[in-house]
Design a protein around this motif. Structure first.
Motif, PDB file in Angstrom:
ATOM      1  N   ARG A  39       0.865  -1.423   0.104  1.00 59.67           N
ATOM      2  CA  ARG A  39      -0.107  -0.107   0.060  1.00 59.67           C
ATOM      3  C   ARG A  39       0.620   1.406   0.011  1.00 59.67           C
ATOM      4  O   ARG A  39       0.706   2.119   0.698  1.00 59.67           O
ATOM      5  CB  ARG A  39      -1.057  -0.224   1.259  1.00 59.67           C
ATOM      6  N   GLN A  40       1.737   1.388  -0.855  1.00 57.16           N
ATOM      7  CA  GLN A  40       2.710   2.431  -0.963  1.00 57.16           C
ATOM      8  C   GLN A  40       3.429   2.151  -2.258  1.00 57.16           C
ATOM      9  O   GLN A  40       3.886   1.126  -2.715  1.00 57.16           O
ATOM     10  CB  GLN A  40       3.812   2.411   0.268  1.00 57.16           C
ATOM     11  N   GLY A  41       3.701   3.463  -3.005  1.00 64.59           N
ATOM     12  CA  GLY A  41       4.261   3.165  -4.447  1.00 64.59           C
ATOM     13  C   GLY A  41       5.839   3.020  -4.075  1.00 64.59           C
ATOM     14  O   GLY A  41       6.393   3.734  -3.376  1.00 64.59           O
ATOM     15  N   LEU A  42       6.098   1.978  -4.514  1.00 66.08           N
ATOM     16  CA  LEU A  42       7.620   1.330  -4.630  1.00 66.08           C
ATOM     17  C   LEU A  42       8.096   1.245  -5.820  1.00 66.08           C
ATOM     18  O   LEU A  42       7.571   1.028  -6.843  1.00 66.08           O
ATOM     19  CB  LEU A  42       7.730   0.145  -3.703  1.00 66.08           C
ATOM     20  N   SER A  43       9.702   1.617  -5.811  1.00 59.83           N
ATOM     21  CA  SER A  43      10.397   1.201  -6.997  1.00 59.83           C
ATOM     22  C   SER A  43      11.499   0.067  -6.469  1.00 59.83           C
ATOM     23  O   SER A  43      12.137   0.257  -5.417  1.00 59.83           O
ATOM     24  CB  SER A  43      11.277   2.482  -7.587  1.00 59.83           C
ATOM     25  N   VAL A  44      11.652  -0.708  -7.493  1.00 58.26           N
ATOM     26  CA  VAL A  44      12.577  -2.004  -7.227  1.00 58.26           C
ATOM     27  C   VAL A  44      13.904  -1.571  -8.285  1.00 58.26           C
ATOM     28  O   VAL A  44      13.743  -1.407  -9.513  1.00 58.26           O
ATOM     29  CB  VAL A  44      12.079  -3.171  -7.526  1.00 58.26           C
ATOM     30  N   VAL A  45      15.060  -2.034  -7.775  1.00 61.28           N
ATOM     31  CA  VAL A  45      16.325  -1.722  -8.517  1.00 61.28           C
ATOM     32  C   VAL A  45      16.875  -3.218  -8.740  1.00 61.28           C
ATOM     33  O   VAL A  45      17.111  -3.749  -7.844  1.00 61.28           O
ATOM     34  CB  VAL A  45      17.566  -0.714  -7.823  1.00 61.28           C
ATOM     35  N   GLY A  46      16.864  -3.554  -9.961  1.00 60.24           N
ATOM     36  CA  GLY A  46      17.580  -4.771 -10.404  1.00 60.24           C
ATOM     37  C   GLY A  46      18.900  -5.025 -10.292  1.00 60.24           C
ATOM     38  O   GLY A  46      19.727  -3.975 -10.812  1.00 60.24           O
ATOM     39  N   ALA A  47      19.313  -6.251 -10.310  1.00 55.58           N
ATOM     40  CA  ALA A  47      20.850  -6.628 -10.424  1.00 55.58           C
ATOM     41  C   ALA A  47      21.582  -6.441 -11.515  1.00 55.58           C
ATOM     42  O   ALA A  47      22.525  -6.117 -11.804  1.00 55.58           O
ATOM     43  CB  ALA A  47      21.215  -8.003  -9.910  1.00 55.58           C
ATOM     44  N   GLY A  48      20.462  -6.118 -12.804  1.00 60.89           N
ATOM     45  CA  GLY A  48      20.855  -5.881 -14.102  1.00 60.89           C
ATOM     46  C   GLY A  48      19.597  -6.089 -15.074  1.00 60.89           C
ATOM     47  O   GLY A  48      18.643  -5.920 -14.540  1.00 60.89           O
ATOM     48  N   ARG A  49      20.172  -5.835 -16.251  1.00 58.78           N
ATOM     49  CA  ARG A  49      19.005  -5.870 -17.370  1.00 58.78           C
ATOM     50  C   ARG A  49      19.152  -7.084 -18.110  1.00 58.78           C
ATOM     51  O   ARG A  49      20.251  -7.804 -18.496  1.00 58.78           O
ATOM     52  CB  ARG A  49      19.120  -4.538 -18.153  1.00 58.78           C
ATOM     53  N   THR A  50      17.719  -7.487 -18.339  1.00 56.68           N
ATOM     54  CA  THR A  50      17.796  -8.680 -19.277  1.00 56.68           C
ATOM     55  C   THR A  50      17.260  -8.253 -20.621  1.00 56.68           C
ATOM     56  O   THR A  50      16.119  -7.450 -20.248  1.00 56.68           O
ATOM     57  CB  THR A  50      17.255  -9.953 -18.779  1.00 56.68           C
ATOM     58  N   ASP A  51      17.283  -8.706 -21.490  1.00 57.98           N
ATOM     59  CA  ASP A  51      16.708  -8.310 -22.785  1.00 57.98           C
ATOM     60  C   ASP A  51      15.259  -8.855 -22.886  1.00 57.98           C
ATOM     61  O   ASP A  51      14.985  -9.917 -22.284  1.00 57.98           O
ATOM     62  CB  ASP A  51      17.424  -8.466 -23.675  1.00 57.98           C
TER      63      ASP A  51
END
Length: 249
Positions: A39-51
């Motif tokens: 119940r809160q706007g959250l952002s997640v930071v990934g360990a990397g990008r996958t295509d």
């Protein structure tokens, strides 16, 4: 408080990890699920990008949340809410300055090739009918560990500070009914693994030789390397962190 979330996904339905306009991504789906449950706007930071279309057997991300929640209950509810092709394995508290991307010290990818038509690998491996010379491909793969600059395998117009990667393992093995290429490095460039595999296949089918691979590596020219193989055969399988971070409680 900062939390690490460990999860996996089958990439067929997603346009990669990172949020993009007008395209569904894993990051967007995960953020939406967490935000609804907490119940809160959250952002997640990934360990990397996958295509787009690439899979992950083990992916890490971090998010910040100052409230309280039961970890096991959140894992259960998040798995119930998310689509079947994304699965949460674990959520754990970490140091406030822990970073899913920058603290990672090693990443492992696999690429799967099947040599026989198999409907069960339709969306999970690259079907290649050519017979492949696996020993020759392994000879060529070992050359990767002798180099640091991999601009020749990087997607064009990529904005990175360096093309250097420390490749610690690059090996082809036969695993039951498929051929698996495993590569381990501290970091990877965009599209790098798929370009590496495409180049090694050129050797495997007898179209090119070791000297060709040496010249590609020296060239820093993507146009000289082999074609990129399809995304559906690529898996991010492991991300490693320092022991001090792993054992933090």
């Amino acid at each position: 408080m900062r939390y690490f979330i460990v999860f996996s996904y089958f990439g067929k339905s997603y346009h990669g990890w990172q949020i993009q306009p007008n395209a569904i991504t894993v990051q967007e789906v995960l953020e939406d699920g967490l935000s609804k449950l907490l119940r809160q706007g959250l952002s997640v930071v990934g360990a990397g990008r996958t295509d787009a279309g690439v899979h992950a057997k083990q992916m890490y991300a971090h998010f910040d949340f100052d409230g309280e929640f039961d970890v096991d209950e959140l894992v259960y509810r998040l798995n119930a809410l998310l689509p079947d092709d994304i699965a949460i394995a674990e959520i754990r508290a970490v140091k406030e300055d822990a970073h899913a991307r920058f603290d990672a010290i090693e990443r492992t990818y696999e690429y799967w090739i099947t040599q026989e038509k198999n409907p069960f690998y339709l969306d999970s491996a690259h079907y290649l009918r050519h017979r492949l010379d696996v020993p020759a491909m392994n000879e060529a793969a070992r050359l990767l560990m002798e180099h640091r600059d991999f601009e020749c395998f990087s997607k064009s117009n990529t904005d990175v500070r360096t093309f250097n990667c420390d490749v610690k393992k690059a090996e082809w093995t036969v695993d039951a009914d498929k051929l698996v290429f495993t590569i381990v490095a501290d970091r990877f460039l965009r599209n790098m693994v798929r370009a590496v595999v495409g180049t090694l296949i050129e050797v495997g089918i007898g179209k090119s030789d070791l000297e060709y691979v040496r010249n590609v590596l020296k060239s820093k020219d993507r146009s000289l390397a082999g074609p990129s193989v399809p995304a559906k055969g690529l898996y991010l399988t492991k991300i490693s962190y320092p022991e001090s971070l792993q054992k933090y409680e």
